[in-house]
Write an enzyme that holds these catalytic residues in place. Structure first.
Site, PDB file in Angstrom:
ATOM      1  N   ASP A  46       0.875  -1.114  -0.080  1.00  0.00           N
ATOM      2  CA  ASP A  46       0.029   0.189  -0.023  1.00  0.00           C
ATOM      3  C   ASP A  46       0.831   1.078   0.029  1.00  0.00           C
ATOM      4  O   ASP A  46       0.388   2.430   0.134  1.00  0.00           O
ATOM      5  CB  ASP A  46      -0.879   0.050   1.169  1.00  0.00           C
ATOM      6  CG  ASP A  46      -0.289   0.005   2.461  1.00  0.00           C
ATOM      7  OD1 ASP A  46       0.938  -0.199   2.585  1.00  0.00           O
ATOM      8  OD2 ASP A  46      -1.108   0.459   3.422  1.00  0.00           O
ATOM      9  N   SER A  47       2.304   1.233  -0.116  1.00  0.00           N
ATOM     10  CA  SER A  47       3.183   2.270  -0.153  1.00  0.00           C
ATOM     11  C   SER A  47       2.930   2.701  -1.643  1.00  0.00           C
ATOM     12  O   SER A  47       3.508   3.870  -1.941  1.00  0.00           O
ATOM     13  CB  SER A  47       4.734   1.725  -0.103  1.00  0.00           C
ATOM     14  OG  SER A  47       4.997   0.335  -0.725  1.00  0.00           O
ATOM     15  N   ASP A  85      -1.145  -6.265  -0.266  1.00  0.00           N
ATOM     16  CA  ASP A  85      -0.957  -5.386   0.977  1.00  0.00           C
ATOM     17  C   ASP A  85      -2.395  -5.235   1.292  1.00  0.00           C
ATOM     18  O   ASP A  85      -2.880  -4.595   0.552  1.00  0.00           O
ATOM     19  CB  ASP A  85      -0.197  -4.438   0.928  1.00  0.00           C
ATOM     20  CG  ASP A  85       0.472  -3.983   2.089  1.00  0.00           C
ATOM     21  OD1 ASP A  85       0.422  -4.947   2.969  1.00  0.00           O
ATOM     22  OD2 ASP A  85       1.359  -3.165   2.224  1.00  0.00           O
ATOM     23  N   LYS A 115      -0.650  -9.607   3.112  1.00  0.00           N
ATOM     24  CA  LYS A 115       0.089  -8.996   4.455  1.00  0.00           C
ATOM     25  C   LYS A 115      -0.702  -7.883   5.176  1.00  0.00           C
ATOM     26  O   LYS A 115      -1.406  -7.363   4.256  1.00  0.00           O
ATOM     27  CB  LYS A 115       1.540  -8.428   3.840  1.00  0.00           C
ATOM     28  CG  LYS A 115       2.027  -7.587   4.959  1.00  0.00           C
ATOM     29  CD  LYS A 115       3.516  -7.320   4.682  1.00  0.00           C
ATOM     30  CE  LYS A 115       3.567  -5.710   3.821  1.00  0.00           C
ATOM     31  NZ  LYS A 115       2.791  -4.728   4.783  1.00  0.00           N
ATOM     32  N   GLU A 184       9.927  -4.219  10.242  1.00  0.00           N
ATOM     33  CA  GLU A 184      10.338  -3.164   9.577  1.00  0.00           C
ATOM     34  C   GLU A 184      11.028  -2.117  10.622  1.00  0.00           C
ATOM     35  O   GLU A 184      10.453  -1.931  11.805  1.00  0.00           O
ATOM     36  CB  GLU A 184       9.120  -2.654   9.033  1.00  0.00           C
ATOM     37  CG  GLU A 184       9.437  -1.170   8.272  1.00  0.00           C
ATOM     38  CD  GLU A 184       8.656  -0.612   7.347  1.00  0.00           C
ATOM     39  OE1 GLU A 184       7.352  -1.171   7.069  1.00  0.00           O
ATOM     40  OE2 GLU A 184       8.766   0.848   6.868  1.00  0.00           O
TER      41      GLU A 184
HETATM   42  O1  KIV Z   1       3.463  -0.917   1.539  1.00  0.00           O
HETATM   43  C1  KIV Z   1       4.536  -1.325   1.814  1.00  0.00           C
HETATM   44  O2  KIV Z   1       5.261  -1.254   0.821  1.00  0.00           O
HETATM   45  C2  KIV Z   1       4.939  -1.914   2.802  1.00  0.00           C
HETATM   46  C3  KIV Z   1       6.471  -2.039   3.171  1.00  0.00           C
HETATM   47  C4  KIV Z   1       6.697  -0.503   3.825  1.00  0.00           C
HETATM   48  C5  KIV Z   1       6.958  -3.013   4.120  1.00  0.00           C
HETATM   49  O3  KIV Z   1       4.253  -2.362   3.699  1.00  0.00           O
END
Ligand code: KIV
Length: 282
Positions: A46-47, A85, A115, A184
Site C-alpha cells: 500500500d506504499s 497488501d 499481508k 520493519e
Molecule cells: O506497503 C509497503 O510497501 C509495505 C512496506 C513498507 C513493508 O508495507
C-alpha cells in the site's frame, strides 16, 4: 525461468539458510522486469499511495486501489509469488470483514498471499484469514498505517521495553497462523532473536542482515521516489535522473526540430508527384 515459488519453498529456504529477495511493484512493466531478474517474491504494497499516487502516507489507499495494482502486477509477473497488501481500514473492523477483503485479493487478483500490519491486536484477524485458507504475512515494527500512533515513521525495538513488546507481537503473529513475518525498522539484534525464535520465515525491511531475506521498496532502490529516503535504503540505480535527462533531451530536440528524423516517420508508397496532384485537388 525458474518455477514459481510456493509458501513451502519459502519455508524450505529458511531451513536451508537461502535468503529470499523481494521488492515492491505496482505496475505491469516493473513487475515484468522484476520477474525477468529472478526475484523470489513481489509485494504490491500500500506504499503505492506514496510511490505511485503522491499521497503523504498509506492511510488513504483503498481496497479498489490495491486490487487494481495487484491485477497489473500479476499480469506482469505470472510466475512470481506475489503478496497483496491489505490497506488501512480493510481488516481492523471485524474478522468477517478481514476475511471478506482478504478473499478478494485471491479471487480478483490471483495473489498468493496477503499481508497486514500489527501483532497481538490483530491476532484474531490473522487467525480468521488463515482459517479461511489464505497465506498470511504479518508485519510488525514500524507499521506505516499506524505511524501516527508511533509518533511518525520511527524505528521500533530500540529499547528493551519496546523489544519485549515486539517479541510478544512476533510470537502472536506466528501462533495465529501467519506463514511469514516482516520486520520493519528494527535493530538487527532484535531481528536475529525473533528470526531464531520463530519457525516461520522472518524478513527485513530496515531490520538488518540476520534474518531470512530482504525487502525494499522499488521506488526507493531504483531512485524514483524523491520525497524522502529512509536510512535503510540502498539506491541501486538513479532512474529519476535517467528519466529527467531523457525528458530534457526530448524537449530540446522538439524545439530544435531534431526529432522526428526520417527514421521515425512513415514513407509514402505512391510518387511525390502523385501526392502533389492529390493536394492540388483541395
Ligand atoms: O506497503 C509497503 O510497501 C509495505 C512496506 C513498507 C513493508 O508495507
Amino acid at each position: 525461468m525458474a518455477k514459481k515459488k510456493s509458501i513451502l519453498d519459502l519455508q524450505k529456504m529458511k531451513e536451508s539458510g537461502e535468503k529470499a529477495a523481494w521488492v515492491t511493484a505496482y505496475d505491469f512493466p516493473t513487475a515484468s522486469f522484476v520477474e525477468e531478474a529472478g526475484m523470489d517474491m513481489i509485494l504490491v504494497g500500500d506504499s503505492l499511495g506514496m510511490v505511485v499516487k503522491g499521497y503523504k502516507g498509506t492511510v488513504p489507499v483503498t481496497m479498489e486501489d490495491c486490487i487494481a495494482h495487484c491485477q497489473d502486477v500479476r499480469r506482469g509477473a505470472p510466475k512470481t509469488f506475489v503478496i497483496g497488501d491489505m490497506p488501512f481500514g480493510s481488516y481492523q473492523v471485524s474478522d468477517a470483514k478481514a476475511v471478506e477483503n482478504a478473499t478478494r485479493f485471491l479471487k480478483e487478483a490471483d495473489m498468493d498471499a496477503i499481508k497486514l500490519e500489527g501483532g497481538r491486536r490483530i491476532a484474531s484477524q490473522i487467525q480468521a484469514i488463515s482459517d479461511a485458507g489464505i497465506v498470511v504475512f504479518g508485519h510488525i515494527g514500524l507499521t506505516p498505517q499506524s505511524s501516527s500512533q508511533l509518533g511518525g515513521f520511527k524505528a521500533q525495538g530500540l529499547t528493551t521495553d519496546s523489544a519485549r513488546e515486539l517479541i510478544k507481537d512476533a510470537q502472536a503473529v506466528e501462533d495465529s497462523g501467519a506463514r511469514a513475518l516482516l520486520l520493519e525498522a528494527v535493530p538487527p539484534e532484535v531481528t536475529e532473536f525473533i528470526t531464531k525464535k520463530l519457525t516461520i520465515p522472518v524478513y527485513s525491511i530496515g531490520a538488518g542482515l540476520p534474518c531470512d531475506g530482504q525487502l525494499l521498496i522499488c521506488g526507493d532502490m531504483l531512485g524514483m521516489f524523491q520525497a524522502f529516503t529512509p536510512k535503510f535504503v540502498k539506491k541501486y540505480a538513479n532512474v529519476a535522473e535517467v528519466e529527467i535527462n531523457a525528458f530534457k533531451e526530448y524537449i530540446k530536440e522538439v524545439k530544435e526540430e531534431k526529432f522526428p528524423t526520417d527514421d521515425h516517420v512513415y514513407h509514402i508508397k505512391d510518387s511525390a508527384e502523385d501526392f502533389e496532384k492529390l493536394f492540388n485537388e483541395f
